[in-house]
Design an enzyme around this catalytic site. Structure first.
Site, PDB file in Angstrom:
ATOM      1  N   LYS A 174       0.877  -1.186   0.000  1.00 26.39           N
ATOM      2  CA  LYS A 174       0.000   0.000   0.000  1.00 26.39           C
ATOM      3  C   LYS A 174       0.905   1.223   0.000  1.00 26.39           C
ATOM      4  CE  LYS A 174      -1.948   3.068   1.793  1.00 26.39           C
ATOM      5  NZ  LYS A 174      -1.822   4.497   1.319  1.00 26.39           N
ATOM      6  N   GLU A 249       8.746   2.016  11.322  1.00 26.52           N
ATOM      7  CA  GLU A 249       9.821   2.998  11.087  1.00 26.52           C
ATOM      8  C   GLU A 249       9.151   4.361  11.092  1.00 26.52           C
ATOM      9  OE1 GLU A 249      12.908   2.275  10.980  1.00 26.52           O
ATOM     10  OE2 GLU A 249      13.005   0.161  10.472  1.00 26.52           O
ATOM     11  N   CYS A 283      13.667  11.016   7.280  1.00 27.91           N
ATOM     12  CA  CYS A 283      13.406  10.723   8.691  1.00 27.91           C
ATOM     13  C   CYS A 283      14.633  10.950   9.557  1.00 27.91           C
ATOM     14  CB  CYS A 283      12.908   9.297   8.820  1.00 27.91           C
ATOM     15  SG  CYS A 283      13.960   8.135   7.941  1.00 27.91           S
ATOM     16  N   GLU A 380       8.723  17.115  14.522  1.00 23.52           N
ATOM     17  CA  GLU A 380       9.357  16.812  13.244  1.00 23.52           C
ATOM     18  C   GLU A 380       8.946  17.858  12.208  1.00 23.52           C
ATOM     19  OE1 GLU A 380       8.119  13.127  11.393  1.00 23.52           O
ATOM     20  OE2 GLU A 380      10.210  12.658  10.999  1.00 23.52           O
TER      21      GLU A 380
HETATM   22  P1  NAD Z   1       1.893   9.177   6.889  1.00 29.85           P
HETATM   23  O1  NAD Z   1       1.853   8.616   8.253  1.00 29.85           O
HETATM   24  O2  NAD Z   1       1.016  10.314   6.576  1.00 29.85           O
HETATM   25  O3  NAD Z   1       1.547   8.096   5.790  1.00 29.85           O
HETATM   26  C1  NAD Z   1       2.321   6.926   5.596  1.00 29.85           C
HETATM   27  C2  NAD Z   1       1.449   5.846   4.989  1.00 29.85           C
HETATM   28  O4  NAD Z   1       0.445   5.485   5.928  1.00 29.85           O
HETATM   29  C3  NAD Z   1       0.713   6.254   3.709  1.00 29.85           C
HETATM   30  O5  NAD Z   1       0.737   5.163   2.812  1.00 29.85           O
HETATM   31  C4  NAD Z   1      -0.704   6.517   4.219  1.00 29.85           C
HETATM   32  O6  NAD Z   1      -1.699   6.354   3.238  1.00 29.85           O
HETATM   33  C5  NAD Z   1      -0.822   5.456   5.291  1.00 29.85           C
HETATM   34  N1  NAD Z   1      -1.857   5.726   6.304  1.00 29.85           N
HETATM   35  C6  NAD Z   1      -2.400   6.913   6.661  1.00 29.85           C
HETATM   36  N2  NAD Z   1      -3.334   6.729   7.633  1.00 29.85           N
HETATM   37  C7  NAD Z   1      -3.362   5.401   7.904  1.00 29.85           C
HETATM   38  C8  NAD Z   1      -4.077   4.578   8.818  1.00 29.85           C
HETATM   39  N3  NAD Z   1      -4.970   5.076   9.658  1.00 29.85           N
HETATM   40  N4  NAD Z   1      -3.815   3.256   8.831  1.00 29.85           N
HETATM   41  C9  NAD Z   1      -2.896   2.717   8.018  1.00 29.85           C
HETATM   42  N5  NAD Z   1      -2.199   3.435   7.103  1.00 29.85           N
HETATM   43  C10 NAD Z   1      -2.411   4.758   7.059  1.00 29.85           C
HETATM   44  O7  NAD Z   1       3.431   9.502   6.667  1.00 29.85           O
HETATM   45  P2  NAD Z   1       4.014  10.371   5.489  1.00 29.85           P
HETATM   46  O8  NAD Z   1       3.601  11.772   5.797  1.00 29.85           O
HETATM   47  O9  NAD Z   1       3.697   9.734   4.180  1.00 29.85           O
HETATM   48  O10 NAD Z   1       5.594  10.198   5.689  1.00 29.85           O
HETATM   49  C11 NAD Z   1       6.342  11.042   6.471  1.00 29.85           C
HETATM   50  C12 NAD Z   1       6.666  10.370   7.790  1.00 29.85           C
HETATM   51  O11 NAD Z   1       7.365   9.152   7.570  1.00 29.85           O
HETATM   52  C13 NAD Z   1       7.571  11.189   8.668  1.00 29.85           C
HETATM   53  O12 NAD Z   1       7.085  11.175   9.989  1.00 29.85           O
HETATM   54  C14 NAD Z   1       8.903  10.449   8.596  1.00 29.85           C
HETATM   55  O13 NAD Z   1       9.754  10.632   9.678  1.00 29.85           O
HETATM   56  C15 NAD Z   1       8.468   9.046   8.465  1.00 29.85           C
HETATM   57  N6  NAD Z   1       9.555   8.256   7.881  1.00 29.85           N
HETATM   58  C16 NAD Z   1      10.252   7.405   8.688  1.00 29.85           C
HETATM   59  C17 NAD Z   1      11.315   6.661   8.176  1.00 29.85           C
HETATM   60  C18 NAD Z   1      12.116   5.729   9.052  1.00 29.85           C
HETATM   61  O14 NAD Z   1      12.926   4.975   8.522  1.00 29.85           O
HETATM   62  N7  NAD Z   1      11.934   5.744  10.357  1.00 29.85           N
HETATM   63  C19 NAD Z   1      11.643   6.776   6.835  1.00 29.85           C
HETATM   64  C20 NAD Z   1      10.910   7.651   6.048  1.00 29.85           C
HETATM   65  C21 NAD Z   1       9.851   8.379   6.578  1.00 29.85           C
END
Ligand code: NAD
Length: 482
Positions: A174, A249, A283, A380
Site C-alpha cells: 500500500k 519505522e 526521517c 518533526e
Molecule cells: P503518513 O503517516 O502520513 O503516511 C504513511 C502511509 O500510511 C501512507 O501510505 C498513508 O496512506 C498510510 N496511512 C495513513 N493513515 C493510515 C491509517 N490510519 N492506517 C494505516 N495506514 C495509514 O506519513 P508520510 O507523511 O507519508 O511520511 C512522512 C513520515 O514518515 C515522517 O514522519 C517520517 O519521519 C516518516 N519516515 C520514517 C522513516 C524511518 O525509517 N523511520 C523513513 C521515512 C519516513
C-alpha cells in the site's frame, strides 16, 4: 504505465474513487490512480494467502527464489533512468538524488537480499534433555502488508519488499497516495522478473486502505514507514485484530552535536548534506544543532552561506540541488512550524519563506536563538529548516547528551569532533538507532536501520531485517528408548 490495482497476478481497476497524484514542482495533476475497496483489499490478502503455500512459490528452491530477486535488481538498473524521472516527477526530489539514492538503493537492496536467500540458517541447540535432537527452522512469517510513505517511495518499498520476498513471504503493498507511481512501476518490473501470481499484490488508495490492512485478521505482519501518529493508530488496530507482528519505522528529530575541535568546514558540508537531502524530507535529517559556544558564530555564518547558495528548482532540471516539498499541505506544516518558532523568539538568519512559483518550494532556512522547549526543537519539521543553539563547553558532555535526548524520538544523530574519546562518549550516550560520526546520514543495505523510543519498533536492512519476516520454529526430536 498502469495506474490500477494488482491482485493475484492481474491488473484490475479499483472500485473506489481514483485519487490524483500531483507534480510538486508545478502543482499539476500527473494522473489519477485507482483506489481499492474493502472487498478488493480482502481479495489481495486472500491472493497473498493462497500464493504462500502454492507450489509455484513455496516449491521454489532457494537458488530459484534468489534468481528472481537478482533478475528484479537487473530490471531496476535496466530501467533506471525512467524510474528516476518518474520518482522525481511524482515526489519532487532532484534527479541526481533519484538516480544515485532512490533507484540505485532499490537495486542494491534486491541484490543484497537475493544473496541472503541461500544463507538463511537455523541452529542446532545443546538442550539438557536426553536423547533429543533440537534444531530451529526459519519459516516465512506469512502474509505481509507493506505500507510506505511519500518521501522515498521506491527505496523504502524496496527496503521492505526485498527481505520479505527473500524469506519466502507474500505481500500486499500500500504505497502513499501522494506518491504511488514508482511502486506501480516496480510491481510491473516484478511481473517481468517472473514472480508467480499472488506473491506480490498492490492496493493503492489513501489511509483508509492502510487502515483496512492494519485491522485485517489475515495479515500476519505489517511493516510500516510513516509518521509516529499513524504508527500509533496502526498499533492499536493490530492489537484489536489479530496481534499481527509490526515493524514500525516512524518519525525522527536528529540532533547534531558539533564540538569545539570539529573541522568546521567539514561539519558545514556534512550537516548541509544531512539536513537538506530531499528538501529535509528525510526521517534521519539533521535538524537540531548543538554547537560548542566557541564555534557557534563561525558555524552559523558558514552554514547560512551554504544554504543561501543552494540551487532551488524543479527536480527534473539538471543541476537542481533543492527540489520542492511534496505537497501544499506539507508546505503549510513546515511554514507553520517556522512561524511558531519565530513567534516564540527564534531569529531567521536565512530563508524562512515560501519560494515563488506554482510548485511547493520553501527556502532553505536557518534559525538561531532557539530554546529546547520550542516546538521547532522537538516536533518533526521534515523540511529544509535547521535550528541552531549553542552548548557551553565548560559543561560536562552529559549535559549536551541530555539535551540531544530530549525528544520522544530516537532514530538518528550525528556528532562532529576530531577527538576519539569525545566521539565515543557522545555516540554511546545518545539514544538513537544510528549515530553518524563526522558524516551525513546514509542508509546502507548492510547496516541495520530503525529507531529507539517513538521512532519505531524493529530494524530494517542488514541481517536484522530477516528477523522481521521470519518466525523461528524449534523442533524437538526424541530418539531415546523412553
Ligand atoms: P503518513 O503517516 O502520513 O503516511 C504513511 C502511509 O500510511 C501512507 O501510505 C498513508 O496512506 C498510510 N496511512 C495513513 N493513515 C493510515 C491509517 N490510519 N492506517 C494505516 N495506514 C495509514 O506519513 P508520510 O507523511 O507519508 O511520511 C512522512 C513520515 O514518515 C515522517 O514522519 C517520517 O519521519 C516518516 N519516515 C520514517 C522513516 C524511518 O525509517 N523511520 C523513513 C521515512 C519516513
Amino acid at each position: 504505465m498502469t495506474t490500477q490495482l494488482f491482485i493475484n497476478g492481474e491488473w484490475v481497476p479499483g472500485s473506489a474513487a481514483a485519487i490524483n497524484t500531483l507534480n510538486p514542482a508545478t502543482g499539476e495533476v500527473i494522473t489519477g490512480v485507482a483506489s481499492a475497496s474493502p472487498a478488493e483489499v480482502d481479495g489481495a490478502v486472500a491472493a497473498a494467502r493462497a500464493a504462500l503455500a502454492a507450489p509455484a512459490w513455496a516449491g521454489l528452491l532457494p537458488v530459484q527464489r534468489a534468481a528472481l530477486l537478482f533478475r528484479l535488481a537487473d530490471l531496476i538498473e535496466e530501467n533506471a533512468e525512467e524510474l528516476a524521472r518518474l520518482e522525481t516527477t511524482d515526489q519532487g526530489q532532484p534527479l541526481a538524488i533519484s538516480r544515485a539514492v532512490s533507484v540505485t538503493g532499490a537495486a542494491e537492496h534486491f541484490r543484497y537480499f537475493a544473496g541472503w536467500v541461500t544463507k538463511i540458517q537455523g541452529s542446532t541447540n545443546p538442550i539438557s534433555y536426553p536423547d533429543t535432537l533440537h534444531y530451529t527452522r526459519r519459516e516465512p512469517i506469512g502474509v505481509n502488508a507493506l505500507i510506505t510513505p511519500w518521501n522515498f517511495p521506491l527505496m523504502i518499498l524496496s527496503w521492505k519488499l526485498s527481505p520479505a520476498l527473500a524469506t519466502g513471504n507474500t505481500v500486499v503493498i500500500k504505497p502513499s497516495e501522494v506518491t504511488p507511481l514508482s511502486a506501480l512501476r516496480l510491481v510491473e518490473l516484478a511481473v517481468r522478473a517472473g514472480f508467480p501470481p499472488g506473491v506480490i499484490n498492490l492496493v493503492t488508495g489513501d489511509g483508509a486502505v492502510g487502515a483496512l490492512l492494519s485491522a485485517h485478521p489475515d495479515v500476519d505482519h505489517l511493516s510500516y514507514t510513516g509518521s509516529t501518529a499513524v504508527g500509533r493508530v496502526i498499533t492499536r488496530a493490530a492489537a484489536d485484530s489479530n496481534l499481527k507482528r509490526l515493524t514500525l519505522e516512524l518519525g525522527g528529530k536528529a540532533p547534531s552535536i558539533i564540538a569545539a575541535d570539529a573541522d568546521i568546514d567539514a561539519a558545514v558540508a556534512g550537516n548541509l548534506a544531512g539536513a537538506i537531502l530531499n528538501s529535509g524530507q528525510v526521517c534521519a535529517a539533521y535538524t537540531r544543532f548543538y554547537v560548542d559556544a566557541a564555534r557557534e558564530a563561525e558555524f552559523v555564518d558558514k552554514m547560512a552561506a551554504g544554504l543561501a547558495a543552494l540551487r532551488l528548482g524543479p527536480g527534473l532540471e539538471e543541476g537542481t540541488q533543492l527540489g520542492p516539498l511534496v505537497s501544499e499541505r506539507h508546505l503549510t506544516h513546515v511554514r507553520d512550524l517556522v512561524a511558531g518558532g519565530l513567534r516564540a523568539g527564534a531569529e531567521v538568519i536565512t530563508g524562512g519563506q515560501r519560494a515563488p512559483g506554482a510548485g511547493y518550494f520553501f527556502e532553505p532556512t536557518l534559525l538561531t536563538g532557539v530554546r529546547d522547549d520550542m516546538a521547532i526543537m522537538h516536533e518533526e519539521v521534515f523540511g529544509p529548516v535547521l535550528a541552531v543553539t549553542a552548548y557551553d563547553a565548560a559543561e560536562e558532555l552529559d549535559a549536551v547528551i541530555a539535551r540531544a535526548n530530549n525528544t520522544e524520538y530516537g532514530l538518528a544523530a550525528t556528532v562532529w569532533t576530531r577527538d576519539i574519546a569525545t566521539s565515543q562518549r557522545l555516540a554511546n550516550g545518545i539514544r538513537a538507532g544510528a549515530v553518524f560520526v563526522n558524516m551525513p546520514p546514509i542508509p546502507d543495505m548492510a547496516a541495520p536501520w530503525g529507531g529507539y523510543r517513538a521512532s519505531g519498533w524493529g530494524r530494517e536492512m542488514g541481517p536484522q531485517a530477516l528477523d522481521a519476516y521470519t518466525e523461528t520454529k524449534a523442533v524437538w526430536l526424541h530418539y531415546g528408548r523412553e
